[in-house]
Structures are given as structure tokens and as C-alpha cells.
Design an enzyme around this catalytic site. Structure first.
Site, PDB file in Angstrom:
ATOM      1  N   TYR A 135       0.840  -1.215   0.000  1.00  0.00           N
ATOM      2  CA  TYR A 135       0.000   0.000   0.000  1.00  0.00           C
ATOM      3  C   TYR A 135       0.866   1.254   0.000  1.00  0.00           C
ATOM      4  CZ  TYR A 135      -3.120   3.369   2.529  1.00  0.00           C
ATOM      5  OH  TYR A 135      -3.850   4.451   2.964  1.00  0.00           O
TER       6      TYR A 135
ATOM      7  N   VAL B 224      -7.616   0.079  13.754  1.00  0.00           N
ATOM      8  CA  VAL B 224      -7.592  -0.205  15.195  1.00  0.00           C
ATOM      9  C   VAL B 224      -8.813   0.344  15.952  1.00  0.00           C
ATOM     10  CG1 VAL B 224      -6.089   1.767  15.804  1.00  0.00           C
ATOM     11  CG2 VAL B 224      -6.083  -0.296  17.221  1.00  0.00           C
ATOM     12  N   LEU B 225      -9.288   1.531  15.589  1.00  0.00           N
ATOM     13  CA  LEU B 225     -10.424   2.093  16.334  1.00  0.00           C
ATOM     14  C   LEU B 225     -11.640   1.164  16.239  1.00  0.00           C
ATOM     15  CD1 LEU B 225     -11.410   5.045  17.620  1.00  0.00           C
ATOM     16  CD2 LEU B 225     -12.866   4.898  15.614  1.00  0.00           C
TER      17      LEU B 225
HETATM   18  P1  NAD Z   1     -12.737   4.167   3.182  1.00  0.00           P
HETATM   19  O1  NAD Z   1     -12.376   2.770   2.819  1.00  0.00           O
HETATM   20  O2  NAD Z   1     -13.743   4.382   4.246  1.00  0.00           O
HETATM   21  O3  NAD Z   1     -13.229   4.949   1.894  1.00  0.00           O
HETATM   22  C1  NAD Z   1     -12.749   4.680   0.611  1.00  0.00           C
HETATM   23  C2  NAD Z   1     -13.969   4.676  -0.316  1.00  0.00           C
HETATM   24  O4  NAD Z   1     -13.489   4.486  -1.652  1.00  0.00           O
HETATM   25  C3  NAD Z   1     -14.933   3.508  -0.028  1.00  0.00           C
HETATM   26  O5  NAD Z   1     -16.260   3.979   0.095  1.00  0.00           O
HETATM   27  C4  NAD Z   1     -14.787   2.599  -1.229  1.00  0.00           C
HETATM   28  O6  NAD Z   1     -16.000   1.936  -1.589  1.00  0.00           O
HETATM   29  C5  NAD Z   1     -14.355   3.583  -2.313  1.00  0.00           C
HETATM   30  N1  NAD Z   1     -13.602   2.931  -3.386  1.00  0.00           N
HETATM   31  C6  NAD Z   1     -12.535   2.112  -3.239  1.00  0.00           C
HETATM   32  N2  NAD Z   1     -12.112   1.710  -4.441  1.00  0.00           N
HETATM   33  C7  NAD Z   1     -12.920   2.297  -5.355  1.00  0.00           C
HETATM   34  C8  NAD Z   1     -12.969   2.261  -6.771  1.00  0.00           C
HETATM   35  N3  NAD Z   1     -12.086   1.542  -7.482  1.00  0.00           N
HETATM   36  N4  NAD Z   1     -13.929   2.969  -7.399  1.00  0.00           N
HETATM   37  C9  NAD Z   1     -14.833   3.700  -6.694  1.00  0.00           C
HETATM   38  N5  NAD Z   1     -14.821   3.773  -5.340  1.00  0.00           N
HETATM   39  C10 NAD Z   1     -13.884   3.070  -4.690  1.00  0.00           C
HETATM   40  O7  NAD Z   1     -11.377   4.914   3.536  1.00  0.00           O
HETATM   41  P2  NAD Z   1     -11.121   6.329   4.225  1.00  0.00           P
HETATM   42  O8  NAD Z   1     -10.635   6.106   5.593  1.00  0.00           O
HETATM   43  O9  NAD Z   1     -12.286   7.216   3.998  1.00  0.00           O
HETATM   44  O10 NAD Z   1      -9.870   6.838   3.392  1.00  0.00           O
HETATM   45  C11 NAD Z   1      -9.992   7.669   2.249  1.00  0.00           C
HETATM   46  C12 NAD Z   1      -8.608   7.909   1.641  1.00  0.00           C
HETATM   47  O11 NAD Z   1      -7.707   8.450   2.608  1.00  0.00           O
HETATM   48  C13 NAD Z   1      -7.936   6.658   1.080  1.00  0.00           C
HETATM   49  O12 NAD Z   1      -7.247   7.001  -0.100  1.00  0.00           O
HETATM   50  C14 NAD Z   1      -6.928   6.274   2.146  1.00  0.00           C
HETATM   51  O13 NAD Z   1      -5.820   5.583   1.602  1.00  0.00           O
HETATM   52  C15 NAD Z   1      -6.537   7.624   2.700  1.00  0.00           C
HETATM   53  N6  NAD Z   1      -6.104   7.515   4.098  1.00  0.00           N
HETATM   54  C16 NAD Z   1      -7.011   7.496   5.120  1.00  0.00           C
HETATM   55  C17 NAD Z   1      -6.553   7.391   6.435  1.00  0.00           C
HETATM   56  C18 NAD Z   1      -7.497   7.422   7.610  1.00  0.00           C
HETATM   57  O14 NAD Z   1      -7.017   7.637   8.716  1.00  0.00           O
HETATM   58  N7  NAD Z   1      -8.802   7.242   7.436  1.00  0.00           N
HETATM   59  C19 NAD Z   1      -5.198   7.261   6.707  1.00  0.00           C
HETATM   60  C20 NAD Z   1      -4.308   7.273   5.640  1.00  0.00           C
HETATM   61  C21 NAD Z   1      -4.765   7.402   4.337  1.00  0.00           C
HETATM   62  N1  UDP Z   2      -3.545  -2.833  16.017  1.00  0.00           N
HETATM   63  C1  UDP Z   2      -3.691  -3.592  17.178  1.00  0.00           C
HETATM   64  N2  UDP Z   2      -4.826  -4.325  17.349  1.00  0.00           N
HETATM   65  C2  UDP Z   2      -5.828  -4.326  16.438  1.00  0.00           C
HETATM   66  C3  UDP Z   2      -5.696  -3.529  15.255  1.00  0.00           C
HETATM   67  C4  UDP Z   2      -4.522  -2.798  15.096  1.00  0.00           C
HETATM   68  O1  UDP Z   2      -2.796  -3.615  18.031  1.00  0.00           O
HETATM   69  O2  UDP Z   2      -6.843  -5.022  16.656  1.00  0.00           O
HETATM   70  C5  UDP Z   2      -2.309  -2.035  15.831  1.00  0.00           C
HETATM   71  C6  UDP Z   2      -1.576  -2.240  14.498  1.00  0.00           C
HETATM   72  O3  UDP Z   2      -0.686  -3.343  14.577  1.00  0.00           O
HETATM   73  C7  UDP Z   2      -0.847  -0.917  14.351  1.00  0.00           C
HETATM   74  C8  UDP Z   2      -1.819   0.106  14.976  1.00  0.00           C
HETATM   75  O4  UDP Z   2      -2.703  -0.659  15.810  1.00  0.00           O
HETATM   76  O5  UDP Z   2       0.329  -0.938  15.139  1.00  0.00           O
HETATM   77  C9  UDP Z   2      -2.634   0.888  13.982  1.00  0.00           C
HETATM   78  O6  UDP Z   2      -3.237  -0.027  13.094  1.00  0.00           O
HETATM   79  P1  UDP Z   2      -4.326   0.391  12.023  1.00  0.00           P
HETATM   80  O7  UDP Z   2      -4.810  -0.879  11.406  1.00  0.00           O
HETATM   81  O8  UDP Z   2      -5.348   1.271  12.588  1.00  0.00           O
HETATM   82  O9  UDP Z   2      -3.566   1.214  10.877  1.00  0.00           O
HETATM   83  P2  UDP Z   2      -2.101   1.737  10.597  1.00  0.00           P
HETATM   84  O10 UDP Z   2      -1.912   2.963  11.428  1.00  0.00           O
HETATM   85  O11 UDP Z   2      -1.114   0.662  10.944  1.00  0.00           O
HETATM   86  O12 UDP Z   2      -2.142   2.039   9.157  1.00  0.00           O
END
Ligand code: NAD
Ligand code: UDP
Length: 348
Positions: free
Chosen positions: A157, A203-204
Site C-alpha cells: 500500500y 484499530v479504532l
Molecule cells: P474508506 O475505505 O472508508 O473509503 C474509501 C472509499 O473508496 C470507499 O467507500 C470505497 O468503496 C471507495 N472505493 C474504493 N475503491 C474504489 C474504486 N475503485 N472505485 C470507486 N470507489 C472506490 O477509507 P477512508 O478512511 O475514507 O480513506 C480515504 C482515503 O484516505 C484513502 O485514499 C486512504 O488511503 C486515505 N487515508 C485514510 C486514512 C485514515 O485515517 N482514514 C489514513 C491514511 C490514508
Molecule cells: N492494532 C492492534 N490491534 C488491532 C488492530 C490494530 O494492536 O486489533 C495495531 C496495528 O498493529 C498498528 C496500529 O494498531 O500498530 C494501527 O493499526 P491500524 O490498522 O489502525 O492502521 P495503521 O496505522 O497501521 O495504518
């Protein structure tokens, strides 16, 4: 020119509008502006309440489709959130994860370069890679990247996201901004396994599920890794700061995180147990004790971890005047409260 929030002629395309961040952004755009929204996703369950809004057009379609990419790029502002971004899938489905996080966004970037759209692309804080326990602040301009070996498929990823960043930054004529989220949390994050999704959520949602089901929270490799959890409502405020300061945001990469909310995962577990006990009015001691699990046994072969993700937020403060505000316990209580209510019928 800053985008005027009261201009009904503006349409923003939100790709991944049905996801966790997308659903909050959709709500905020409709509440805080007069803009229209062109929303694309393959899943709309979080945004049922918006499906008949007269300012929205929704397309149930896959970003892998070149015709869909062309349609999206016609809009002046394109926010791309679509991605496979569930860590448990990075090992088992690496080729699909790479296509989702490189091929599809790269095609969208090329289309935006031709059309002149402003592409706001969501990358990840995971591009900082295999950080160590003593890694310091991660800075957009100066921090380098180290990933694990190819056999550690956890990095499928992050490497795809990083390649997309490099592709976007190198594309002639593209108006772009890249966002690196640091563990956004809040209501509607992820899923409850076996109810509205399969596998291991982030994790949440993993900890919330265990608490609601009366199961032990699983601490991967002892829960020593640290993260800075950031309220999704702060993240949405960041997006509005970006819209206002468009000129300062062009050709920039921004960390979006809350350095005041740094905790170890073991500490996160302790806080969530305490808050859950308080919300349910039960003694904390009555909840199962957290259990240590091995990372590869829990997630599958090829799992690896970042040990610390502490963002520098100097750049977003300087260029956009933005700083995240919501304290950790506030967002945890808000999220757990939502999770308990939303899944009250599905606890077993
Ligand atoms: P999420 O999985 O809740 O939302 C992603 C959405 O994209 C989903 O609704 C899914 O159905 C849609 N999707 C996936 N592939 C698709 C495709 N090929 N065509 C159309 N729709 C598609 O994720 P999120 O937490 O809302 O994250 C959004 C973005 O932010 C992502 O790019 C993710 O990598 C990035 N990101 C989020 C976090 C976070 O803390 N939430 C952290 C790091 C990066
Ligand atoms: N993690 C954990 N227990 C769980 C899920 C996640 O200890 O049930 C840990 C995971 O190994 C990582 C951190 O929590 O160290 C955050 O994981 P998350 O999957 O939220 O995303 P990341 O920040 O690694 O992208």
C-alpha cells in the site's frame, strides 16, 4: 482565486464519497457551501441520507473504468479518496492494493492534467514507511523513506501511494495537492466484522468491536507502536482551509495530523476501555483484559509495522493557517458513543 463557498456554479467531484472521510466531506460541503457535488463510489451505505439531495449527482461506478475517469476530470475540483486502505488486505491482496493505490489514481491524475482540474489526492502517512520507536517528527520536505523487504507485503500500500505521489508531482500541467492523513478517527469509521464488512478493520473499529462484543482487545506485538490519532472533523476543517488557500496549496504535500494526540496502541486500548466502561456505567475491571497477539499470526504472513508516526504540522500551519484541535479522549468518546449506538442490535 479562492473558491467562493456561496457560488452555486462550483461542482466538486468527490471520488470515494461513500467512505469514512468521503461521507463526512460530503456532509460538510453540503452544509457549509452552496456547491454541487458529483459523488462516485461503489458503496453508498454511509450516505443514504444524501442520495436524493438536489445538489448531488451520484455515480455507482469503479474508478478502474476509463470512462468514469474522464467524467470525473471534467469538474474543476476533484477530491480523490477512493482506495483499498484496510491494512489486513495489504498482505493477501497486494496486486489489487497496488492497482487501487497506483494505477487508478495515476489515470485520474493524467485526465486532470489534460482538463485543468485541481486534483486533491489522498495519500497516506504510511509513505513514511517502517519508522522506528525513536523516529522524530516526520516532515513533508526533508524526511526520507525506508520500507521493509518485498516479502513484507505490508508495504504494498505505502509503496503504491508513494509512487502515485511521485507521478502526480512529476506530471506536466497538473494542478495538484497531496494530503497525508495521520490516523483519522471518528463516527462511521470502517465496519464491524461479520456485520457490515469482513476481515480486520483499522484499530479504532477493531477495539470498538471487541468492547461491544465483550471480547479482549488484541494488542499486536504488545501494542508498542505509536500513532497520532486525528479527529475526522479536524480533517474536514483542513479541507476547508485548503479550499480557502488554494494558491498556497498548489503543488504542495501536507501532513494532516494532531501531534498532541500521540499514544501507544497499548495506551489507546487503556483509554478506550476506560471510556467504554464510563459510557456503559460498568466497572472497568469487569471488561476482559487486553491480549497480546503476534502480528503475522493476527494479520497474516508479510505483516510489518511503523513504530511511530508523529507529524510535523508546521507547513499546514504556515501555508494554510490550519492546526488540528480535537483532543484524543474527546474524539474517542464521540466515536465509541456512535459505535455503541450504531451497532446496538449487532453486538453478538
Ligand atoms: P474508506 O475505505 O472508508 O473509503 C474509501 C472509499 O473508496 C470507499 O467507500 C470505497 O468503496 C471507495 N472505493 C474504493 N475503491 C474504489 C474504486 N475503485 N472505485 C470507486 N470507489 C472506490 O477509507 P477512508 O478512511 O475514507 O480513506 C480515504 C482515503 O484516505 C484513502 O485514499 C486512504 O488511503 C486515505 N487515508 C485514510 C486514512 C485514515 O485515517 N482514514 C489514513 C491514511 C490514508
Ligand atoms: N492494532 C492492534 N490491534 C488491532 C488492530 C490494530 O494492536 O486489533 C495495531 C496495528 O498493529 C498498528 C496500529 O494498531 O500498530 C494501527 O493499526 P491500524 O490498522 O489502525 O492502521 P495503521 O496505522 O497501521 O495504518
Amino acid at each position: 482565486m479562492p473558491l467562493q463557498f456561496n457560488d452555486p456554479a462550483i461542482t466538486v467531484a468527490i471520488v470515494g464519497c461513500g467512505g469514512f472521510i468521503g461521507s463526512h466531506l460530503l456532509d460538510a460541503v453540503l452544509c457549509r457551501t452552496k456547491w454541487r457535488v458529483f459523488g462516485v463510489d461503489v458503496d453508498f451505505y454511509r450516505i443514504q441520507h444524501r442520495l436524493h439531495d438536489e445538489r448531488c449527482e451520484f455515480l455507482n461506478a469503479d474508478l478502474a473504468d476509463p470512462g468514469v475517469v474522464e467524467r470525473i476530470a471534467k469538474f474543476p475540483v476533484v477530491v480523490n479518496l477512493a482506495a483499498i486502505c484496510t491494512p489486513s488486505r495489504y498482505m493477501a491482496e497486494a496486486p489489487a492494493v497496488i492497482r487501487s493505490n497506483y494505477d487508478h489514481p495515476a489515470a485520474l491524475a493524467e485526465a486532470c492534467a489534460k482538463s485543468g482540474a485541481w486534483l486533491i489526492h489522498f495519500s497516506t502517512s504510511e509513505v513514511y514507511g517502517r519508522t522506528l520507536e525513536d523516529s522524530g517528527e516526520l516532515d513533508e520536505e526533508s524526511t526520507g523513506f525506508v520500507f521493509g523487504p518485498v516479502a513484507s507485503s505490508r508495504w504494498s500500500y505505502a509503496t503504491a501511494k508513494l509512487l502515485t505521489e511521485r507521478f502526480i508531482a512529476g506530471l506536466e500541467g497538473l494542478n495538484w495537492t497531496i494530503v497525508r492523513p495521520f490516523n483519522f478517527v471518528g463516527p462511521y469509521m470502517d465496519f464491524m466484522p461479520g456485520v457490515d464488512g469482513e476481515g480486520i478493520p483499522r484499530v479504532l473499529a477493531s477495539f470498538s468491536t471487541a468492547l461491544v462484543r465483550g471480547e479482549p482487545l488484541k494488542l499486536v506485538n504488545g501494542g508498542k507502536a505509536r500513532r497520532t490519532f486525528t479527529s475526522v472533523f479536524d480533517a474536514i476543517d483542513f479541507m476547508f482551509a485548503l479550499f480557502v488557500a488554494r494558491e498556497n496549496a498548489l503543488s504542495q504535500i501536507f501532513n494532516v495530523g494532531n501531534p498532541d494526540n500521540e499514544v501507544s496502541i497499548a495506551d489507546l486500548a487503556a483509554r478506550m476501555r476506560r471510556i467504554y466502561a464510563h459510557l456503559k456505567g460498568v466497572p472497568e475491571e469487569s471488561l476482559p483484559v487486553p491480549e497480546v497477539v503476534d502480528g503475522e499470526a493476527y494479520y497474516g504472513r508479510g505483516y510489518d509495522d511503523s513504530m511511530r508516526r508523529l507529524p510535523s504540522v508546521e507547513k499546514s500551519s504556515r501555508l494554510l493557517g490550519f492546526r488540528a484541535q480535537v483532543p484524543l479522549d474527546v474524539v474517542l468518546e464521540e466515536s465509541l458513543n456512535w459505535f455503541i449506538g450504531h451497532y446496538s442490535d449487532a453486538a453478538d
